[in-house]
Design an enzyme around this catalytic site. Sequence first.
Site, PDB file in Angstrom:
ATOM      1  N   VAL A 109       0.834  -1.207   0.000  1.00 43.65           N
ATOM      2  CA  VAL A 109       0.000   0.000   0.000  1.00 43.65           C
ATOM      3  C   VAL A 109       0.872   1.261   0.000  1.00 43.65           C
ATOM      4  CG1 VAL A 109      -1.818   1.256   1.229  1.00 43.65           C
ATOM      5  CG2 VAL A 109      -1.864  -1.239   1.168  1.00 43.65           C
ATOM      6  N   ARG A 143      12.850  -0.378   5.844  1.00 42.79           N
ATOM      7  CA  ARG A 143      13.612  -1.295   6.688  1.00 42.79           C
ATOM      8  C   ARG A 143      14.961  -1.640   6.062  1.00 42.79           C
ATOM      9  NH1 ARG A 143       9.073  -5.521   8.546  1.00 42.79           N
ATOM     10  NH2 ARG A 143       8.567  -5.227   6.384  1.00 42.79           N
ATOM     11  N   GLU A 155      -3.704 -10.867   4.488  1.00 38.34           N
ATOM     12  CA  GLU A 155      -3.024 -10.307   5.655  1.00 38.34           C
ATOM     13  C   GLU A 155      -1.717 -11.054   5.886  1.00 38.34           C
ATOM     14  OE1 GLU A 155      -4.293  -7.571   7.395  1.00 38.34           O
ATOM     15  OE2 GLU A 155      -5.449  -7.715   5.560  1.00 38.34           O
ATOM     16  N   LYS A 202     -13.175  -4.898  10.446  1.00 38.95           N
ATOM     17  CA  LYS A 202     -13.838  -3.908   9.582  1.00 38.95           C
ATOM     18  C   LYS A 202     -15.298  -3.717   9.989  1.00 38.95           C
ATOM     19  CE  LYS A 202     -10.776  -5.195   5.784  1.00 38.95           C
ATOM     20  NZ  LYS A 202     -10.599  -6.151   4.686  1.00 38.95           N
TER      21      LYS A 202
HETATM   22  N1  HSE Z   1      -6.612  -8.969   3.677  1.00 40.55           N
HETATM   23  C1  HSE Z   1      -7.545  -7.952   3.372  1.00 40.55           C
HETATM   24  C2  HSE Z   1      -8.547  -8.493   2.368  1.00 40.55           C
HETATM   25  C3  HSE Z   1      -6.822  -6.757   2.791  1.00 40.55           C
HETATM   26  O1  HSE Z   1      -8.288  -9.535   1.765  1.00 40.55           O
HETATM   27  O2  HSE Z   1      -9.595  -7.897   2.197  1.00 40.55           O
HETATM   28  C4  HSE Z   1      -7.634  -5.526   2.757  1.00 40.55           C
HETATM   29  O3  HSE Z   1      -8.049  -5.123   4.020  1.00 40.55           O
END
Ligand code: HSE
Length: 434
Positions: free
Chosen positions: A14, A45, A188, A203
């Site tokens: 992102v 990093r 993730e 969310k």
């Molecule tokens: N892992 C999350 C998804 C990324 O697949 O929606 C976006 O929040």
Amino acid sequence: MKPVKVGLCGLGTVGAGTLNVLKRNAEEISRRAGRQIIIDMVSIRRPRTDIDLTGIRTTSDIMAIANDPEIDIVVELIGGYDTAHELVMQAIANGKHVVTANKALIAVHGNEIFAAAQEKNVMVAFEASVAGGIPIIKAIREGLTANTIQWLAGIINGTGNFILTEMREKGRDFADVLAEAQALGYAEADPTFDVEGIDAAHKLTILGSLAFGIPLQFEKTFTEGISKIAPEDVTYAEALGYTIKHLGVARRNEQGVELRVHPTLIPSKCLLASVNGVKNAVMVQGDAVGPTLYYGAGAGAEPTASAVVADIVDVARTLTSDPTNRVPHLAFQPDHLSDLPVLDVAAVETAYYLRMQVVEKPGVLAQITSIFSKAGISIEALLQKEHGVDNAPVILLTKRVREGVMNEAIAAIESLEDVMGPVTRLRVEQLDLG
Ligand code: HSE
């Protein structure tokens, strides 16, 4: 007007997308924002030769960004709870505005973060935390501000939706699709967050608070993932006219608020059932506007960057406005949040899909229907297919009933001698949740 200086913490998928979008659309964005937006500092990093960082200060210490006097807005894109939490609190303490894509951080620490931000008169913007590029937070918080929101239901994890879609359409293996989602940067860092519904619950916690003006309560959000969905459930659901989607549902009723994430059968003809692949969609029902639907890419570099940059522009605009007239973090004024309780899932009412394997002999169905009859549960449809020599699957759709009542009925069915193994239970929503 003086340019706005941004410090970017995290240069992963992102972060790199945000740099690209800000660079490619710099002129268009500054025409909208009324001033130039400059990425002044980036945390990395390790040295990066794959990204053009000319003119940008780099640091390996993200706290240096939160403490740098030149920086107006700290953009947190490192993810996770701990370092991100420390970084954001430090930035706020230093009077800096924050933009974050971190749903875990907001869902778990949001109440504390917003209180600190309020105290310091700074903004914490988090559009990218829910549904990637879809401006769902802006829609609920601002576009629907005239409404009493009755419910919302959404496909809010792209990875999960991608897996369910590929499994249904191509018969692909769960692990194989998940590996592809990881390679594409959708999943993730810990992909169990995607498949076990934790990411969607983060969310949904945020959306529920925005919709109903309640504090963030991630720990009370009921969460069930997609890892136990069997291919035959997908097939049976289709035969009954339904599609299985992993939904987040937030609904207000007289007793309180339902916050729940679980695999759900929805009518195949409804719009949400056609949301495939990594796409997300959220339906919101307001009393004035009626049902509304928001659709788009829920993950990925530039769709998520689209939301991050929109937040940067929003913050840039407020730099010259009266802080008391800002849109509140959770849509409602912080001293007017409601204490509506989040309901235990046992109090939630839905219809159900049940699948069980039974011994093939007369009277078994009668025993099952008698349990339903005693519990006051109405059966909507019944399927019995693919009989084995001495056993057969029974698939049932019920009418709406409280989960607590259904739990007792399922326990009674599982205790029958002629019912083999556990009952598979999936919730059903017609998406006219009343
Ligand atoms: N892992 C999350 C998804 C990324 O697949 O929606 C976006 O929040």
